[in-house]
Design an enzyme around this catalytic site. Structure first.
Site, PDB file in Angstrom:
ATOM      1  N   PRO A 258      46.124  87.174  38.772  1.00 39.29           N
ATOM      2  CA  PRO A 258      47.066  86.507  39.665  1.00 39.29           C
ATOM      3  C   PRO A 258      47.020  86.948  41.127  1.00 39.29           C
ATOM      4  O   PRO A 258      47.843  86.504  41.922  1.00 39.29           O
ATOM      5  CB  PRO A 258      48.425  86.855  39.053  1.00 39.29           C
ATOM      6  CG  PRO A 258      48.208  88.149  38.357  1.00 39.29           C
ATOM      7  CD  PRO A 258      46.766  88.212  37.963  1.00 39.29           C
ATOM      8  N   CYS A 259      46.047  87.766  41.524  1.00 45.49           N
ATOM      9  CA  CYS A 259      46.113  88.324  42.878  1.00 45.49           C
ATOM     10  C   CYS A 259      46.060  87.270  43.974  1.00 45.49           C
ATOM     11  O   CYS A 259      46.593  87.474  45.061  1.00 45.49           O
ATOM     12  CB  CYS A 259      45.030  89.381  43.080  1.00 45.49           C
ATOM     13  SG  CYS A 259      43.383  88.800  42.714  1.00 45.49           S
TER      14      CYS A 259
END
Lengths: 314, 336
Positions: A258-259
């Site tokens: 999810p970065c």
């Protein structure tokens, strides 16, 4: 797992423990979601796309900041009729440009392409009846497609059934060989239909949803997470898709890291605002899933396409 | 087979199982912390849904929550009740302590015993109140907790009709209903599936009145709606996706309809969905003929039961190796 990734996980875990979950809405400014907003958009997904449902997961892994019956979202048994590579092959055969983004030149593309495919075919080509005769000293080391081993000779099968009349094989009212279905491409009847359980968790550190994949082969045996990468767009396999522990379920699962999610969501939301629309937070997951579909293009999970992303009521 | 006038033998697509990794993790901890060497069969829950995609069948799924919770005895917690994507089905698990024990289990006898429970629930009428008992399943397993290998076999016991039911007609529901009927049937099926009271009830009646208005009634209302002037379809959540056969749950359903209500000509609806909503193009309506079995007159008689699931190699036993995700020593290696 790479050491830096491990270290980051540990760091992230510590931050998650000592910080409070986001409560102030910032999805328009930053593309992130508060815990409440995650529940709101999750509720909306479940009501519009009823193949999705909320689950409570493992009680020992429950997050106190989420309602106990709404820990994460899941849709099970989602078909994945073919591998991402086959779409790319088709595209190339049709004279299209090569989709692969090789500019990083980090070499992972080469190992991931052809060799693995042939191995898969070799294994799938074995007619099911003949595998019974494969000797124990099978020298060809084949990677099993699921969490079983191929030398299954030591599995006790039921000899008592050999002369039995209680077998579904000999029952006139049983449709035989249901593994072979008619939806296969080309002239082979190899079944490539995999299925996936797709789940969405809330990532407290990145303050965004996070997608997890559990793969199954055509007879619904668990796929090794490595093989799941065949169903991830090659631009993302091993870069943004990693194999990690699921926060609510047992075992290792493939996950879209999810970065970059908040940045991407912000980019998707900005044009709406520019067009004078008011983005609605309950639609967040629909937009998010549309973006995730570019990462896993052949996994046909449900997200309604025909909706207004924003409201023009402002 | 007397297929001349009555049409072909009705063939059912087999049910398929899907065992989640969480189930094996759960079984391991249950065995270590509670069962220990106790081999008493335990009650578990399986979950299924109607087929919800034209390309894949749905499965009987075993999850971590299929198992009883450790602190208390008895059945798994009913938290999932009313979840439309997890209709619960009662099952029995025989987990043995040794591979030899697993091998020597009388699997034929266990299947027959599980089938007998279904048959008794059919005869007693219990299936009218709780139709999920028609879907009872059976798991036999051996958990090798040293190697993290799990050996298992799953059966979906089905009462065998003798002679087999024959098929008069089978086609997409959208072709069988009039447009008005189809609209009404879709609407009330969606309503049934949306309500948490009925969403996980897999067998039901679809009644269509002469003015094309459809209503759904629970099985126990059969006697009541029989006298009204309407068509009655015996509907069920069909896990199978193919256009030419009904799925496995119809087998025990037909046995129930025949034994309980003495009906010989059954119109059935294989209810299927697409993306979570009723899809009458995918759903099937069929008509089957059942010849009442003489043997069934005898109160003591229990029909033959079949149903061990076969894997790709057409064997009954399966093995899953979860050492990569469960073995602590291996996990250290992969992390290094």
């Amino acid at each position: 797992m790479v050491l830096s990734q491990k270290l980051h996980e540990a760091f992230k875990g510590t931050v998650e423990r000592i910080t409070n979950p986001r409560t102030v809405s910032a999805f328009k400014e930053k593309g992130v979601l508060s815990v409440n907003e995650f529940v709101i958009t999750g509720d909306n997904l479940v009501s519009k796309c009823p193949t999705w449902s909320w689950e409570s997961g493992d009680p020992n892994k429950r997050k106190s900041y989420l309602p106990s019956d709404k820990q994460f979202l899941i849709t099970r048994n989602v078909p994945c009729l073919r591998r991402v590579a086959s779409i790319q092959e088709e595209y190339e055969a049709a004279g299209g440009e090569i989709l692969l983004d090789d500019e990083d030149n980090d070499g992972w593309l080469a190992t991931h392409g052809q060799p693995k495919d042939t191995k898969g075919d070799e294994e799938e080509n074995v007619p099911s009846m003949e595998t019974l005769e494969i000797s124990k000293k099978n020298t060809i080391q084949s990677i099993p497609s699921y969490f079983g081993t191929k030398e299954e000779d030591d599995i006790p099968d039921m000899e008592e059934f050999e002369e039995s009349d209680n077998l579904i094989e000999t029952d006139p009212a049983t449709l035989q060989a249901t593994y072979i279905v008619a939806h296969e491409p080309d002239d082979d009847n190899i079944l490539r239909t995999r299925t996936y359980d797709v789940s969405i968790t809330y990532d407290k550190y990145y303050q965004t949803p996070r997608v997890w994949l559990t793969g199954y082969d055509e007879s619904r045996m668990l796929l090794e997470p490595e093989l799941v990468l065949e169903d991830v767009s090659q631009d993302h396999a091993r870069k943004t898709v990693t194999i990690e522990d699921h926060p609510h379920l047992s075992g290792k699962h493939a996950s879209v890291h999810p970065c970059k999610h908040a940045a991407v969501m912000k980019k998707l939301i900005e044009p709406l605002i520019a067009a004078g629309l008011e983005p609605q937070v309950d639609k967040y997951l629909f937009l998010f899933l549309k973006f995730v579909a570019t990462v896993i293009p052949t996994i046909e999970y449900d997200y309604t396409m025909d909706f207004d992303l924003g409201s023009s009521s402002t | 087979m007397s297929g001349d006038e009555k049409g072909p033998v009705l063939q059912f697509a087999t049910f398929q199982s899907s065992v989640d990794e969480g189930f094996w993790h759960g079984l391991s901890s249950l065995k270590l912390n509670k069962l220990k060497t106790d081999e008493t069969p335990i009650s578990i829950m399986g979950f299924y849904t109607p087929c919800s995609n034209p390309h894949v069948s749905s499965h009987l799924t075993l999850l971590a929550e299929s198992l009883p919770t450790e602190p208390s005895d008895g059945l798994p917690t009913a938290t999932t009740h009313g979840n439309r994507n997890k209709c619960s089905v009662p099952g029995t698990l025989y987990n043995t302590n040794t591979l030899e024990g697993y091998q020597s289990l009388d699997k034929k006898g266990l299947l027959q015993a599980e089938g007998k429970k279904i048959w008794e629930d059919i005869r007693s009428g219990k299936a009218e109140e709780d139709s999920s008992v028609l879907l009872r399943f059976l798991v036999v397993s051996f958990a090798d907790l040293k190697k993290f290998h799990f050996y298992y076999s799953i059966a979906f016991p089905a009462v065998v009709l003798d002679p087999p039911a024959t098929l008069v007609d089978l086609r997409p529901a959208s072709e069988w209903f009039t447009l008005e009927e189809a609209e009404s049937v879709s609407a009330c099926c969606n309503e049934w599936r949306m309500s948490s009271l009925t969403a996980d009830v897999p067998f039901f009646l679809v009644c269509i009145s002469s003015n094309s208005n459809a209503t759904i009634r629970p099985l126990k209302d059969f006697k009541a709606c029989q006298h009204e002037d309407q068509k009655i379809l015996f509907a069920f959540y069909d896990p199978y996706h193919g256009p030419n056969n009904p799925g496995w749950p119809l087998r025990n359903y037909l046995a129930f309809i025949s034994a309980r209500w003495n009906i010989n000509k059954v119109q059935f609806l294989c209810y299927r969905e697409n993306r979570g909503f009723a899809d009458l193009g995918l759903s099937l309506v069929g008509e089957a003929l059942i010849q009442p079995s003489q043997a069934w007159q005898d109160e003591e008689h229990v029909p033959k039961v079949i149903g061990w699931e076969l894997n790709k190699e057409r064997k009954v036993s399966r093995r899953v190796d979860l050492s990569t995700s469960m073995d602590p020593t291996r996990m250290v290696v992969s992390a290094a």
